[in-house]
Enzyme design. Structure first.
Site, PDB file in Angstrom:
ATOM      1  N   ASP A   1       0.448   3.393   4.311  1.00  0.00           N
ATOM      2  CA  ASP A   1      -0.773   3.781   3.442  1.00  0.00           C
ATOM      3  C   ASP A   1      -1.768   4.565   4.308  1.00  0.00           C
ATOM      4  O   ASP A   1      -2.096   5.639   4.364  1.00  0.00           O
ATOM      5  CB  ASP A   1      -1.189   2.983   2.428  1.00  0.00           C
TER       6      ASP A   1
ATOM      7  N   ASP B   1      -5.992  -0.684  -2.038  1.00  0.00           N
ATOM      8  CA  ASP B   1      -6.581  -1.564  -2.939  1.00  0.00           C
ATOM      9  C   ASP B   1      -7.897  -2.323  -2.271  1.00  0.00           C
ATOM     10  O   ASP B   1      -8.314  -2.226  -1.079  1.00  0.00           O
ATOM     11  CB  ASP B   1      -5.753  -2.785  -3.136  1.00  0.00           C
TER      12      ASP B   1
ATOM     13  N   GLY C   1       0.825  -1.308  -0.021  1.00  0.00           N
ATOM     14  CA  GLY C   1      -0.143   0.089  -0.258  1.00  0.00           C
ATOM     15  C   GLY C   1       0.879   1.196   0.151  1.00  0.00           C
ATOM     16  O   GLY C   1       0.308   2.388  -0.394  1.00  0.00           O
TER      17      GLY C   1
ATOM     18  N   LYS D   1      -7.992   6.753   9.928  1.00  0.00           N
ATOM     19  CA  LYS D   1      -9.386   6.494  10.132  1.00  0.00           C
ATOM     20  C   LYS D   1      -9.804   6.710  11.576  1.00  0.00           C
ATOM     21  O   LYS D   1      -8.912   6.812  12.398  1.00  0.00           O
ATOM     22  CB  LYS D   1      -9.731   5.067   9.737  1.00  0.00           C
TER      23      LYS D   1
ATOM     24  N   VAL E   1     -11.886   2.921   1.732  1.00  0.00           N
ATOM     25  CA  VAL E   1     -11.428   3.645   0.560  1.00  0.00           C
ATOM     26  C   VAL E   1     -10.409   2.940  -0.275  1.00  0.00           C
ATOM     27  O   VAL E   1      -9.695   1.929   0.224  1.00  0.00           O
ATOM     28  CB  VAL E   1     -10.831   4.807   1.332  1.00  0.00           C
TER      29      VAL E   1
ATOM     30  N   ASP F   1      -5.668   2.222  10.349  1.00  0.00           N
ATOM     31  CA  ASP F   1      -7.181   1.951  10.783  1.00  0.00           C
ATOM     32  C   ASP F   1      -7.607   1.742  12.374  1.00  0.00           C
ATOM     33  O   ASP F   1      -7.880   2.849  12.806  1.00  0.00           O
ATOM     34  CB  ASP F   1      -7.798   0.607   9.667  1.00  0.00           C
TER      35      ASP F   1
ATOM     36  N   ARG G   1      -5.286   0.209  -6.707  1.00  0.00           N
ATOM     37  CA  ARG G   1      -4.212   1.028  -6.016  1.00  0.00           C
ATOM     38  C   ARG G   1      -3.724   2.155  -7.139  1.00  0.00           C
ATOM     39  O   ARG G   1      -3.114   3.166  -6.552  1.00  0.00           O
ATOM     40  CB  ARG G   1      -3.084  -0.115  -6.056  1.00  0.00           C
TER      41      ARG G   1
END
Ligand code: IMP
Length: 179
Positions: free
Chosen positions: A99, A159, A43, A130, A153, A102, A165
């Site tokens: 990336d 991805d 990512g 997030k 997202v 979360d 991506r």
């Protein structure tokens, strides 16, 4: 690809402007130090590529690949290192490039693992965060692109099932794609 998004959160230009801001701060903070950026595959490739080229100072780059154990939907916090770095980080100034954060479980495990290798310093740069990670502050993301909603997202390295991506911006994936 764009037709599969229910909304675009940030376009290419907005992301580029933010990455440039982060690069200015990183250049200042690491002035006179040897910076080792460690990107988390897959990512972080876009963040890494853009951020490293926005820096004015030297940096080295290395990569790790990790996978979370567990259901695949929720992060378990137990991660397996699929590919380790090629570089020793003893006494190095390490900047983890990720990336998205979360729950922060993946990164907190990784940071603990890397700390045991005795780097001089360790910080985190992430493109997106997030609300859950913003709330629990499990991981201190020193260099953050954007706080985003909790929707799933894609784009800019992120991805769904290996796809999207290569979208230049970041968007919310339309639930009809996966429901
Ligand atoms: P965490 O351990 O819960 O912080 O999970 C972080 C990882 O989950 C990221 O590195 C991504 O690979 C993945 N991830 C979390 N949210 C999304 C998303 O909205 N789209 C794509 N991947 C995501």
């Amino acid at each position: 690809m764009r037709a599969d998004l229910s909304a675009v959160l940030y376009d290419e230009d907005e992301i580029a402007a933010k990455i440039n801001e982060l690069a200015v701060r990183i250049d200042q903070d690491y002035e006179g130090k040897d910076l080792l950026m460690v990107g988390i595959l897959n990512g972080a490739v876009m963040v890494m590529a853009d951020l490293s080229r926005a820096l004015r100072n030297h940096c080295e780059m290395d990569w790790m690949a990790i996978s979370s154990y567990g259901s695949g939907v929720a992060s378990s916090g137990v991660v397996r290192i699929l590919k380790d770095m090629n570089t020793s980080i003893v006494d190095r100034h390490v900047l983890i490039v990720e990336d998205i954060v979360d729950t922060g479980l993946t990164l907190s495990y990784l940071i603990e693992n890397l700390r045991s290798r005795n780097p001089a310093s360790i910080e985190v740069c992430a493109g997106f965060r997030k609300p859950e990670a913003a709330r629990n502050r499990r991981v201190d993301v020193k260099y953050l692109g954007f706080d985003i909603p909790s929707d799933f997202v894609v784009g800019y390295g992120l991805d769904y099932a290996g796809r999207y991506r290569n979208l230049r911006g970041l968007g919310i994936l339309d639930p009809k794609v996966y429901s």
